[in-house]
Design an enzyme around this catalytic site. Sequence first.
Site, PDB file in Angstrom:
ATOM      1  N   GLU B 290       0.843  -1.199   0.000  1.00 33.50           N
ATOM      2  CA  GLU B 290       0.000   0.000   0.000  1.00 33.50           C
ATOM      3  C   GLU B 290       0.877   1.247   0.000  1.00 33.50           C
ATOM      4  OE1 GLU B 290      -2.384   0.487   3.510  1.00 33.50           O
ATOM      5  OE2 GLU B 290      -3.443   2.256   2.719  1.00 33.50           O
ATOM      6  N   LYS B 366      -8.700  -4.282  21.622  1.00 31.81           N
ATOM      7  CA  LYS B 366      -9.055  -5.299  20.627  1.00 31.81           C
ATOM      8  C   LYS B 366     -10.486  -5.772  20.822  1.00 31.81           C
ATOM      9  CE  LYS B 366      -5.284  -5.645  18.147  1.00 31.81           C
ATOM     10  NZ  LYS B 366      -5.322  -5.271  16.718  1.00 31.81           N
ATOM     11  N   GLU B 374     -18.053  -2.620  10.965  1.00 29.61           N
ATOM     12  CA  GLU B 374     -17.551  -3.068   9.654  1.00 29.61           C
ATOM     13  C   GLU B 374     -16.970  -4.477   9.713  1.00 29.61           C
ATOM     14  OE1 GLU B 374     -16.529  -0.532  11.457  1.00 29.61           O
ATOM     15  OE2 GLU B 374     -14.381  -0.142  11.303  1.00 29.61           O
TER      16      GLU B 374
END
Lengths: 169, 679
Positions: B290, B366, B374
């Site tokens: 990326e 977490k 999502e």
Amino acid sequence: MSAAATIKGSRQFDAACAILDRFGRNPTRLIPILQALQEEYRYLPGELLAYVATALGVPPARVYGVATFYAHFTLAPRGKYVIRLCDGTACHVKNSIPILEALRQRLGLTAERKTTPDLLFTVETVSCLGACGLAPVVVINDQVHGQVTPEHAVALVEEIIAREKPAAA
Amino acid sequence: MQNTVTSKPAVPVLTLNGRSVELGGERNLLELIRKAGIDLPTFCYHSELSVYGACRLCLVEIEGRGIQASCAVTPEAGLKVRTDTADLREIRRTNIELLLASHHQGCTTCGKSAACRLLELARRLGVDTVRFTARRPPAPLDLTSPALVRDPNKCVLCGDCVRFCHEIQGIGAIDFAHRGSAAAVVPAFNRGLGEVECVHCGQCARVCPTGAIMPRSEEEPVWKALQDPGKTVVAQIAPAVRVALGETLGLAPGEDTTGRLSAAMRRLGFAKVYDTAFTADLTVIEEAEEYLRRRAAGFAGPMFTSCCPAWVRYSELAASDLLPRLSSCRSPQQMFGALARDLLPKQLGVAPENLVVVSIMPCTAKKYEAGRAEFAHNGRRDLDAVLTTQELAHMIQGAGVRFSELVPEPLDMPFACTSGAGLLFGASGGVSEAVLRYAAAKLSGGAAPAANYGAADGTAARREVTVTVNEIRLRLGMVYGLREAQEILKEVRAGTCEYDLIEVMACPGGCVGGAGQPVPAGPETTARRACGLRHAAAAAPLHGAQDNPFITKLYQEHLGEPGGPRAHKLLHTKYQTRRRLGKSDGLPLIHGQDVGRVKVSVCLGTSCHLRGSQKVLRGLAKALEERGLAERVELTGAFCHERCDRGPAVTVNGQVFDHCTAELALAQVEAALAVATGA
């Protein structure tokens, strides 16, 4: 509702912005800023505190902490007339509690509910006003009344109601 | 001629309990006393935080000065200090007794009792009775956070959490409020932790000496799934867990327990135990690719890592302008979740609805991340539950498994094969090291030797490393603690930041210092855990993510190209700006009373404020008054329309307008009024 009442919030917000500017939006001036805002709004609405936190770049929890630490600040709406009854040692021994009971009974208030629904009166106790020679003492906004009796205190309240009600109607 | 006497200058000394002790530049008397071998008790002293001096337990008697809190005294030569007089013992005992009086003493049922500092000190100082009883009715638990539980009845007002959140994380989500006997540590406006700008890093819980803030346990749903014969429960273990879990079970910090952990979890009933370090390898490839893609496309300036959910949440809350710089990669935990749902039902021959996926994480954030909308599909979360290291250790203890006697067992393939780089994710600098290893191999066409760039070494909160491969210079910044990260954000905004990639971890030392790890743990323990991970990484047969044959196979058979459409669907995500405080009514400015009045709200949140929303609001209010429209409008200043990157935002009858000015807003209001009149 009158035009003035419709746009009251707008005037207050303008004043709040002016207050923030007057103190240079300086986070170290938080306390004087809150004092000035309380004078404008008569209490410190939560939304206003959140805005002050935003404008000063201070965590909202810190602003909330300061506003709740000092007895001077109040986060609940207060009446137009704030009645402070002294319950310091001198006033207490001079029978301040019957005055408190009489005022609460007349206005339908309790230890938890300190402000009338029409936002005309707030009744609260303070620990000493430093006027022990006049005990028992009642202060209504800035006006000091000494050697008060329950009847006298209720009469003061009636007087205010008589003065205010026609204006409201 | 002058006589010169050369001798070593005398080392300054003070007297401690009648013995002479050398001063060595200690910041306060408490540190000196501890260095001299006396463990003075404290609640509120943490070497990472400012000195507070509130708990009154580290008291000492200094000749000529009386009784003082040693944490707040600068060591001076010649002081005569005692730590053990009858007065001091009595005062300490009374102070503990007073703390216990306002503390909910449900020690037998408290999750913290095994590591509770208050309980430990009460025993150590010989507090055998509590003469005072609580006078306040119990306050309700704060269950609003997905990661943490706050029990105000156990708070001893030491302020450790307040200072950590403010000083190290630069957030200040909780603070002292009220005073005297009503004093309390609360989020803004006495809301829940889940309703304010908390990022769920849980460091408040790590430093809390009692059980007033604790990780939110998910042990029960996991037990339930494990005991359901119809379910197949699989787990992933994060790198940092294996080097800390043993602390609760009788081993030293930093000891690699992977084999025994795997054995213990099978005894608990987990069908498969996988390694999050495998998906960390995947993250490295996706993130590096990326970055290289962005660089090739002319994207100037740094990209931020996105593995730390507390950092991601912070960015969404307070750095919305920089969200485009945040890597779109999911964290290794969520990459695992997506792959598990996609591949495991077929591989294991399990019906998708019967597959239960659990994470074992060193982290409380977490838990929050796994619950983000999502990461759920058709109402089912990718990860059914997230257990902290503490919770797993507790389950192992609860099942009566003798951990230290277990024979190690391997993790399960294929998600067990991991490179050393993937293991390093658990320590600050590890992500950077892993990315460098991959980038060096990639940019050199595989010619670069398998070097260790040392990015994961060192313990400073901010470090950097520069590597040049094929004349391409890569400069990586690494930071832990969100306040330290805020400094870098300033540089990025000012355009003075020269890093290519910035690794941000919220917790001190990275995930090894996470709030889900065993407590108490200070900087030394964290450093030993990081050292354990570096050793495990050094011993790993595979150097970088590019060397992992199972990753290569996964791309070939399943994901296609790194960064390709399938990889993007499963391994990447999107971010959105979020409001700091929960729902609010707004600040009313104009209360028009007409039946068909138009409802207008101008955002006064931080981002819109900085973009001039105050001017919009005042300008609009004034214009409405001047035009005599006040009765027909209800105008409020509201908090956060969650469009922080497009502000100032103004909502007119439910429709949001971005980049608003007073003139634009007025035009929209007038248009809405015209519609209302027309109708």
